[in-house]
Every structure is written in structure tokens, then in C-alpha cells.
Design a protein around this motif. Structure first.
Motif: not given
Length: 773
Positions: A503-527
Motif C-alpha cells: 500500500d505504501n509502494g515498498i519494493a521487494p529487497g527494501e521491505d525489511l520492517s517490523l510489523g505491529v499487527i493487531l486484530d481479532g484473530l488469525g491462525l498462527g504458525n504454531d497452531g
């Protein structure tokens, strides 16, 4: 030198973007005539192609004017050209027939009535005076009526209305603003308006005036608009509003409003210049505005300090609002949770127990479009629902996506959208709704089939959410079997992170970021169920660097609807099985003891139907329940959280945050025992609930900012991405962004797509490109 300057040369100019159906060819024709250019202009599958001959300096000025003076609805993404060796075929400049080809140009979103058309319908001498379907190349229906590309009348629902001689003359005149306006019509040849009640057609001279009169008599009108039916009643009449809520089965969810003018809206709300710009834009969304001034009828938005207003965006709406005294409730034409009605027979049937009268017309709505919703936060406009006026305008992605394989991303379960990605553009569908509702799921599948047909999209990769029970995931898997496409499962919160980056036009290769992701729910990698996450990564992958303390969800889906369950789970996590001893005697303790706590306690202790979750949304529900807000149940997603936000707002400047506990390690864990201990002490001392709500919000802002800052320093990453539905909480969004920026960090918020699951498909699509392409 002089001879060289006078020499005429040729260029083939390629223009890409939203350049069809917006008056772009006549715009080019007029500019070419003004600049002394010979040649031609045509539409094709890639956009607009111009062959132009003139002196080089004239061509340079011509190109500059094309970009700087584009028509109101046009969006130029790129202009390129190559030299032509052949001489000019003549001295004239012509508009030539469209050339079909591979589709990569976009469909323009439906657009609000332009000032020129508004002047036409208000002029008694104009042949379109009072005509409800007046439009031109600068305004009117687009996506709502289109069946295929190229965007020609034969490929829209206007093919049922052959143009009269006068309209045909406008349509064929390059000097007229209705040149090739595909929905062009007038009272002689265009769509017709009529009024019905439960007995059949109503005999009246003016259906709009009669509808206004019925609304003034406390009746509820179903009104067919550009993208669906609305239910309208007098917003100043308590009886009418209460009855609409009863019939619609919508007890407390806020109702949208429409007012005739900005001055009318300002009677009830504060309107900033940025909010005014949104209200008056071609998208004409619902804009959430601060309540201020005269009162409306009670129960428009119970427990909220914002009202959702929009201005009229079709001639029909302009005439109706001019005929009523004050604003109207203008809510979607459906029962709660169902899709909005778009078909006349469907509206007669499904709305028969809600509406008293139906204002109908005979132009088919091909694509359902709910009203978009926007709020202006300090960082900028936030699109909370992306639909009419915004969809399906393509999002231009960084150049690295230009040569990607075609990708279809299926989105999530709630606030569903899908996304087609091809040729460096992402086409995100309009908001479709919650797939748990059978009618919405059917609409999702129908709309997806139509988009694939319109854009000739044959996916080689299909990206889906990792949750196997999501209907979008299951349908994506079925399509993959049918098409032979490769399936790419995408973790929910990773998709949120990638969506904000794209959404902010960040190109692959320049995309390393810290994401603060807050929501209701989503299945995590650990189940387990995730929802309060700090992720380090980009498009190609991520690492979980921090999270909220996992807490049980007793009853699973029931815990989402019943906040008291989350309160019990959080108190148990903070204080153990003896949590009731920490609850001050009084109303809260009594309310908890009235529940079946032994059953819930066993569920939590055993983990039976009580999965662990780091959900930020459920934390808000728990705090709301502690304050007596939506204790037993919430009536819509985010209900408890929005009321909690409104309680907090007046006290933010005077309060200090509750403390949190942060356990550092390979993954930082934010836990809540200190917060709950202080919150319960405040309850015991009789502290105002608004002050408690403010201290809770400030605790989250302060605790997250400190934790993220520490992780940022240890990882050497200074870009922070904010995403997820909970970050549509204005206090949290603005406060967190402000504190992180004060710590010297670069903070990205969403700009063109929602932070909630309405933007999820965009993130899935860009991840799918790099995983499957």
C-alpha cells in the motif's frame, strides 16, 4: 538550427492508468488541436495510444499538457513514447475506433455527480432538468453497470436503452463532455423512475416528491441507487429511526446518514477541511465526523461520538434530499448481515417486512457496491471500507512486480475482498462482506467470476489464508484444482504486514520492517490463534519477535460474541483460579457470579473448546466487559472496542497509562497482570469508566511503543508497519504512530486499502507473487 526546429517528427505515445471511460480521448483531441498536432488517438487493451506529429518542442508541450490537464476521473500511471519513422498521414487529428487486446487498463470507479451535471438538472431550461440519471464522462456509474472490457455501452447494463437522436449527437461529438459517455441518457431514452408500495405501483406525478412526502409521514423507503438499495427514513424522527432498527434487526450498530449539503452536516458535526475534501470528492464516501451541534434522533449511533455522513452522489439523491426537511438515515437495503439488495424483485421480497415504499428504476445494477467509509486520522485518511467510489481502481505496485505471473488472492473470512494481480497492478475488489453469511458467499463467488471474465484473468498462483476452515481458502483450493494454479497458503498477519508495505509502494529487497499487527484473530504458525503480533520481515517471510500473552478463548466463537467470557479468561490468566477474589464487590462481581463460571473455569483449565489466543481484539472486549460495556454480548464486530474508544477520548490528555509487564527474550511477551490489578483497584475506588478506558488505551500505546523500540534497536530495523483491524482504533493508531515517530522510527500506515481484513487480499497477492512466481 532554425530548419531543425521546424522539422515535424512523429511519436507513438502510450498512456497507462485509468484512462478509459473518463473522456480521455476527447481531452487528447482538444489538446492536439490547440497545439497544432496531427495524428490520432485510440483506446486499446493497455490504455490509450496516440500517434502524433509536430515539431519536437510542440510534442514536448503536448505531452506535458496531457499529464497536467488530465480529466477529473483520469489517473495517469505512466506515459512513454517511441519515435515514428513514417511521415504524418495528414494534417488532421482524429479519434479512431477502439482496438481490443489484452486487458491491462482499469475500470474507473463510480463517481459522484459533477458540478456541470448538477447545473443541468437544476436548470428548468435544460432538457435534463430533474432527470435522476444524468451523467457525463466526468461522473456517474461505471463498475456498477459494467459486464466486460472494453468499457463500451454494449458491455454495460445501459445497452437496454438505445440513445435518442439528441443523446447520440452528444455521444459522437468530441467537443461535448458527453462524448463516449457510455451511460449517457435523458428522459426521452434513458432509465425511468417509479414508486411502489405493498399493493403495487403508486400513481403520482413525481415519484421523488412522493417518496419525500412519505418519509415525512414516518414511513421507511427502499431507494434503488447506483450500487444497491438503501433504506431511508427521517433522521430527526425518533419513531421512524426506532422502527427502522426494529424491522432491520439492527439494534445498535450505527446508521449512515445523508444530508443535502455541507452546511446541513455542520449543524450536527464538526467538519475539518480534510473531511470536507473527502465528502466532496468523486468517491463521495461516508465520512466519520465528530458529533457537535444540534441533536439528531436518538439511536442513530448509540454509544458513539462519531456520525457517518455522506453527501448526495447521484441526481436522484440530490433531488430527494432537496425535497425533505433535514438529513435522512441512509443505510444499506438488507437485513443485518445480509448483502445489500440490488435487484428489483429481490428488494420487493427481502425488504417487504422493512420498507413501506420502494423507489425503483429499470437500470440493472450489475455489481453491488456498498458505500465506502473513511475517517481522517492525524496521519491521513483511513479507508475503513473500500467499495463505491474507490473500487476497482488498480493499485500500482513497485516495478519488481511488473513481470509477475497472474495471481489471484482470496482474502479472509470477514470483510472479504479478493485481489487480482497482473502486470504490476493489483485490482482489489469492492467490500463484499462476511462469508459466514450464505448469500454473501454466493455474491463473493459471482463477483469473482465476473472480475476474472472482465479482466481476462487466468491465475497461475492462488493465494489463500492458512486457516483451512475459511470458505475463501476452500474456494481457492477448488479453483486451483479447476485451473491447475499453484496454491500458496499465507499466514494471516504476514498478509497484513505485506498489504501495508504494498500500500505504501515498498519494493521487494527494501521491505525489511517490523510489523505491529493487531486484530481479532488469525491462525498462527504454531497452531494457536494470533492477534497481537510484532513481526520482523517483509514479502518473502517473517519472524515472530513479540506478541501479547496468549489467553484462553472459552467457547471459541462464542467468546467473540460474548465479552464476559474474555474477561473471565483474562482474569484467570492474571490471577489464577481464584480470580474472583480480585474483583471488587458490586455490579461487576454480581454480573460474573450470575454466569456459569464453573463450566467456563473447567473449559479454561482443560483447554477444551478454549484455544489459546494472543488476540488484541479480545483484550479490548475483556476491558469493555469489566467496565460494563457489552458485558453479555456485542451486536456487531468491534462493538465493545468502539464504545471503549469513545469513553476514553475525553480523558486522554489528563490521564497516565496503566503499567504492563514485558518479558524480554527471543520473543517479547506483553502480559496484563499489572494492568488488571490497577484497573480493578480503580473500579473499586469508583473511578470514572472513561478515565479507566483512557488509562487502558494509553497503556497499550506506551507499552507497545517501548517494546517495539527495543526490538527495533536490537534488530537494526527502523521502519515500523501498523496494520490489522484493531489499529483502526483512532486513539491507538494516532498515539502509537506519534510515540514511535518521537523515538526516531519511520512509521507506515495504510493509505489506499483498509487496515482490517478488507486489505488482506492485497497482502496475500504480493506474497503469492514472490512465493509462486
Amino acid at each position: 538550427m532554425g530548419t531543425q526546429t521546424a522539422e515535424r517528427t512523429g511519436r507513438r505515445i502510450r498512456i497507462k492508468g485509468l484512462v478509459q471511460g473518463v473522456g480521455f480521448r476527447p481531452h487528447v483531441w482538444r489538446l492536439a488541436t490547440d497545439h497544432g498536432i496531427s495524428g490520432s488517438v485510440r483506446n486499446d487493451g493497455e490504455g490509450v495510444e496516440i500517434d502524433a506529429w509536430a515539431e519536437a518542442d510542440r510534442l514536448d508541450r503536448f505531452l506535458a499538457a496531457i499529464r497536467s490537464e488530465a480529466p477529473p476521473l483520469a489517473r495517469i500511471d505512466s506515459i512513454s513514447f517511441k519515435d515514428l519513422s513514417e511521415p504524418s498521414p495528414g494534417t488532421a487529428f482524429e479519434i479512431v475506433k477502439s482496438v481490443d487486446g489484452t486487458v491491462s487498463t482499469g475500470i474507473v470507479p463510480d463517481a459522484a455527480t459533477c458540478p456541470a451535471c448538477l447545473a443541468d438538472i437544476r436548470d428548468p431550461e435544460n432538457r435534463r432538468y430533474g432527470y435522476a440519471f444524468t451523467n457525463c464522462t466526468h461522473c456517474g456509474p461505471r463498475l456498477s453497470i459494467v459486464r466486460a472490457i472494453p468499457y463500451d455501452r454494449a458491455n454495460t447494463s445501459m445497452d437496454a436503452f438505445p440513445m435518442c437522436e439528441a443523446c447520440r449527437s452528444e455521444y459522437e461529438d468530441p467537443g461535448d463532455r458527453r462524448f463516449h459517455a457510455q451511460p449517457n441518457a435523458c428522459p426521452v431514452c434513458g432509465p425511468k423512475l417509479w414508486l411502489e408500495d405493498k399493493t403495487g405501483p403508486v400513481d403520482c406525478a413525481d415519484p421523488l416528491q412522493e417518496t419525500a412526502r412519505r418519509i415525512g409521514q414516518e414511513q421507511i423507503a427502499a431507494i434503488k441507487g447506483i450500487g444497491g438499495f438503501h433504506l431511508a427514513c427521517d433522521a430527526l424522527n425518533e419513531t421512524a429511526v426506532t422502527e427502522l432498527r426494529r424491522r432491520k434487526r439492527r439494534p445498535v450498530k450505527p446508521l449512515a446518514l445523508m444530508a443535502a449539503s455541507l452546511s446541513e452536516i455542520r449543524k450536527y458535526c464538526r467538519v475539518t477541511p480534510a473531511e470536507e475534501a473527502q465528502l466532496k470528492s468523486a468517491a463521495a464516501p461516508i465520512v466519520l465526523l465528530e458529533v457537535q451541534g444540534e441533536p439528531l434522533a436518538p439511536f442513530i449511533a448509540p454509544g458513539q461520538d462519531r456520525l457517518g455522513f455522506m453527501l448526495p452522489y447521484t441526481p436522484l439523491h440530490h433531488h430527494l434530499l432537496a425535497a425533505v426537511d433535514g438529513p435522512l438515515v441512509f443505510t444499506s437495503g438488507n437485513l443485518s448481515d445480509e448483502p445489500q439488495a440490488i435487484d428489483n424483485d429481490d428488494a420487493r421480497g427481502r425488504l417487504s417486512e422493512i420498507a413501506d415504499v420502494w423507489l425503483m428504476h429499470d437500470r440493472e445494477i450489475v455489481n453491488r457496491l456498498d458505500d465506502s467509509v473513511v475517517r481522517i486520522d492525524a496521519p491521513g485518511p483511513q479507508i475503513l471500507r473500500r467499495a463505491r467510489g474507490f473500487a476497482p481502481a488498480p493499485l500500482v505496485l513497485p516495478d519488481a512486480f511488473q513481470e509477475s505471473l497472474p495471481v489471484l488472492a482470496m482474502g479472509g473470512e470477514l470483510k472479504s475482498t479478493f485481489c487480482l494481480l497482473k502486470d504490476g497492478q493489483a485490482i482489489l475488489s469492492q467490500h463484499l462482506g462476511d462469508l459466514e453469511e450464505a448469500a454473501t458467499h454466493a455474491e463473493y463467488r459471482r463477483t469473482l467470476a465476473l472480475y476474472r471474465q472482465i479482466f481476462r484473468h487466468d491465475p497461475k498462483v492462488i493465494a489463500v489464508d492458512c486457516h483451512p476452515d475459511y470458505l475463501s481458502t476452500q474456494w481457492g483450493e477448488a479453483l486451483a484444482r479447476e485451473t491447475g494454479a499453484r496454491i500458496v497458503p499465507v499466514q494471516h498477519h504476514h498478509a497484513h504486514l505485506a498489504a501495508c508495505l504494498a500500500d505504501n509502494g515498498i519494493a521487494p529487497g527494501e521491505d525489511l520492517s517490523l510489523g505491529v499487527i493487531l486484530d481479532g484473530l488469525g491462525l498462527g504458525n504454531d497452531g494457536t490463534i494470533w492477534g497481537g503480533e510484532i513481526l520482523l520481515g517483509g514479502y518473502r517471510g517473517f519472524e515472530r519477535k513479540g506478541h501479547f500473552l496468549p489467553v484462553a478463548l472459552p467457547g471459541g466463537a462464542k467468546a467473540i460474541r460474548e465479552p464476559w467470557r474474555n474477561l473471565v479468561a483474562h482474569l484467570t490468566a492474571a490471577f489464577g483460579p481464584g480470580y474472583l477474589a480480585s474483583v471488587p464487590s458490586g455490579q461487576l462481581a454480581d454480573a460474573l457470579r450470575a454466569k456459569q463460571l464453573p463450566v467456563l473455569d473447567k473449559m479454561i483449565a482443560s483447554g477444551l473448546n478454549a484455544p489459546q489466543s494472543s488476540s488484541a481484539g479480545r483484550l479490548f472486549d475483556a476491558v469493555a466487559a469489566a467496565l460494563g460495556v457489552c458485558f453479555d454480548k456485542q451486536d456487531f464486530e468491534g462493538h465493545a472496542g468502539t464504545v471503549l474508544e469513545c469513553l476514553a477520548r475525553p480523558y486522554l490528555a489528563s490521564e497516565t497509562p496503566y503499567p504492563l509487564a514485558v518479558e524480554q527474550g527471543e520473543q517479547a511477551s506483553i502480559s496484563w497482570e499489572p494492568l488488571w490489578r490497577n484497573l480493578l483497584a480503580d473500579l473499586a475506588s469508583g473511578t470514572d469508566t472513561g478515565r479507566i478506558a483512557a488509562r487502558f488505551h494509553l497503556a497499550l500505546i506506551h507499552g507497545l511503543a517501548e517494546t517495539v523500540s527495543q526490538i527495533s534497536a536490537s534488530c537494526g530495523v527502523e521502519r515500523i508497519v501498523l496494520s490489522g483491524g484493531v489499529l483502526q482504533n483512532q486513539i491507538l493508531h494516532e498515539g502509537l504512530k506519534r510515540q514511535l515517530k518521537c523515538k526516531g522510527l519511520n512509521v507506515l500506515s495504510h493509505r489506499h486499502v483498509p487496515a482490517n481484513d478488507g486489505g488482506l487480499a492485497l497482502g496475500q497477492a504480493v506474497i503469492g507473487v514472490l512465493s509462486g512466481g
